[in-house]
Design an enzyme around this catalytic site. Structure first.
Site, PDB file in Angstrom:
ATOM      1  N   ARG A   1      59.778 -14.700   8.059  1.00 35.49           N
ATOM      2  CA  ARG A   1      60.133 -15.863   7.243  1.00 35.49           C
ATOM      3  C   ARG A   1      61.343 -16.597   7.832  1.00 35.49           C
ATOM      4  O   ARG A   1      61.502 -17.787   7.655  1.00 35.49           O
ATOM      5  CB  ARG A   1      60.507 -15.432   5.820  1.00 35.49           C
TER       6      ARG A   1
ATOM      7  N   LYS B   1      58.831 -17.091  -2.659  1.00 28.21           N
ATOM      8  CA  LYS B   1      59.924 -17.139  -1.743  1.00 28.21           C
ATOM      9  C   LYS B   1      59.666 -18.108  -0.592  1.00 28.21           C
ATOM     10  O   LYS B   1      60.606 -18.577   0.052  1.00 28.21           O
ATOM     11  CB  LYS B   1      60.130 -15.738  -1.135  1.00 28.21           C
TER      12      LYS B   1
ATOM     13  N   ASP C   1      46.469 -24.975  -1.287  1.00 27.36           N
ATOM     14  CA  ASP C   1      45.089 -24.905  -0.787  1.00 27.36           C
ATOM     15  C   ASP C   1      44.099 -24.892  -1.945  1.00 27.36           C
ATOM     16  O   ASP C   1      43.580 -25.928  -2.305  1.00 27.36           O
ATOM     17  CB  ASP C   1      44.865 -23.762   0.226  1.00 27.36           C
TER      18      ASP C   1
ATOM     19  N   ASP D   1      55.365 -15.938   5.834  1.00 28.18           N
ATOM     20  CA  ASP D   1      55.531 -14.561   6.284  1.00 28.18           C
ATOM     21  C   ASP D   1      54.215 -13.949   6.738  1.00 28.18           C
ATOM     22  O   ASP D   1      53.123 -14.437   6.433  1.00 28.18           O
ATOM     23  CB  ASP D   1      56.093 -13.700   5.152  1.00 28.18           C
TER      24      ASP D   1
ATOM     25  N   PHE E   1      46.627 -19.723  10.290  1.00 24.69           N
ATOM     26  CA  PHE E   1      47.755 -18.977   9.742  1.00 24.69           C
ATOM     27  C   PHE E   1      49.049 -19.453  10.398  1.00 24.69           C
ATOM     28  O   PHE E   1      49.076 -19.724  11.597  1.00 24.69           O
ATOM     29  CB  PHE E   1      47.611 -17.482  10.056  1.00 24.69           C
TER      30      PHE E   1
END
Lengths: 128, 161
Positions: B150, B26, B87, B144, B137
């Site tokens: 999100r 998503k 990543d 999310d 992060f």
């Protein structure tokens, strides 16, 4: 007879594992890395090679390094640790030595922070 | 702004070819939509969803698989996988191998964020990168935290406490 205190360790059936003997992981992080590689269908081996780092005058091995994983399709060794980057001085030194002696060998060291990132991406709890 | 540049690059490289942008649900949704609007050539849009490793670790399936497959055929088409971040490369590697079996004319990938220093898999078809990012992060713009945030229109750096 199985003693009452016998608790079998988790032994998943790995599909992308390319070794012959059942891998015996020393911590939960190694197991999780193995499962993540397996989940994505990336062939892997567990501690298949040991690199000699130092021998004494008689030729006996004084120091060696065995990376945790080898990814044959990538020709890449992976050493994983759940220690913080600042606490892995000895492992870093071994890695530097390995790169000096075997410059053709591709090896990566994943630290606690890397595991946290991967755990977050794949929805895992951090291994204790 | 960077997404506009990526769209312009794609439009230049795929002129007269009508590529198909494939977003992975998503997290990539805002990026795919913005990229689509920034790509001023005819192109298709489709989505896939892959199973998450977390549910497998909790005792479910033990191999990655499609939860939602493509609606469109890709044989003979120019395919662009649009990913929000690459990543380790494990997911993109799986997707690349799976989609190549369907014989697209070409297959390449667009990543909004790249963390090449954490790569475990090489030979990925990454052709366009928005930003090479540090080990942090993010939340918002599709990213999310436990399925929240999100919807934030901008990216936010998450402070660890």
């Amino acid at each position: 007879m199985v003693p009452w205190f016998y608790v079998p360790r988790e032994t998943p059936i790995f599909q992308a594992y390319r070794g012959e003997e059942t891998p015996r992981f020393v911590n939960e992080a190694e197991l999780e890395y193995a499962k993540i590689l397996d989940y994505h269908g990336v062939p892997w081996m567990y501690e298949p090679h040991t690199f000699v780092l130092e021998r004494d005058a008689d030729g006996r091995v004084v120091e060696a390094f065995t990376p945790d994983f080898y990814l044959p399709e990538q020709d890449l060794y992976l050493e994983v640790t759940v220690m913080k980057q600042s606490l892995v001085t000895r492992k870093n030194r071994k890695l530097r030595r390995l790169r000096q002696l075997y410059p053709e060998v591709r090896v990566k060291l994943f630290y606690e922070r890397d595991f946290e990132r991967i755990a977050a991406r794949y929805g895992l709890r951090k291994a204790s | 702004m960077r997404v506009q540049e990526l769209g312009a690059e794609i439009a230049r490289d795929y002129r007269d070819r009508e590529p198909l942008l494939i977003g992975s649900l998503k997290a990539s949704v805002p990026f795919v939509i913005d990229l689509s609007r920034a790509t001023p050539i005819l192109h298709g849009l489709d989505f896939i969803e892959l199973s998450g490793y977390g549910s497998a670790a909790m005792g479910g399936h033990d191999q990655i698989r499609f939860l939602k497959d493509l609606d469109l055929e890709i044989a003979g088409r120019d395919v662009l996988i649009v990913d929000e971040v690459v990543d380790t490369g494990l997911t993109l590697n799986y997707l690349n191998r799976a989609l190549l079996l369907r014989r697209p004319e070409t297959l390449a990938a667009v990543a909004l964020f790249d963390r090449p220093y954490r790569r475990l898999v090489d030979d990925l078809p990454i052709r366009y990168v928005g930003f090479t990012v540090p080990d942090e992060f993010f939340a918002g713009y599709g990213f999310d935290l436990d399925e929240r945030w999100r919807n934030l229109p901008d990216l936010h750096l998450v402070q660890e406490v």
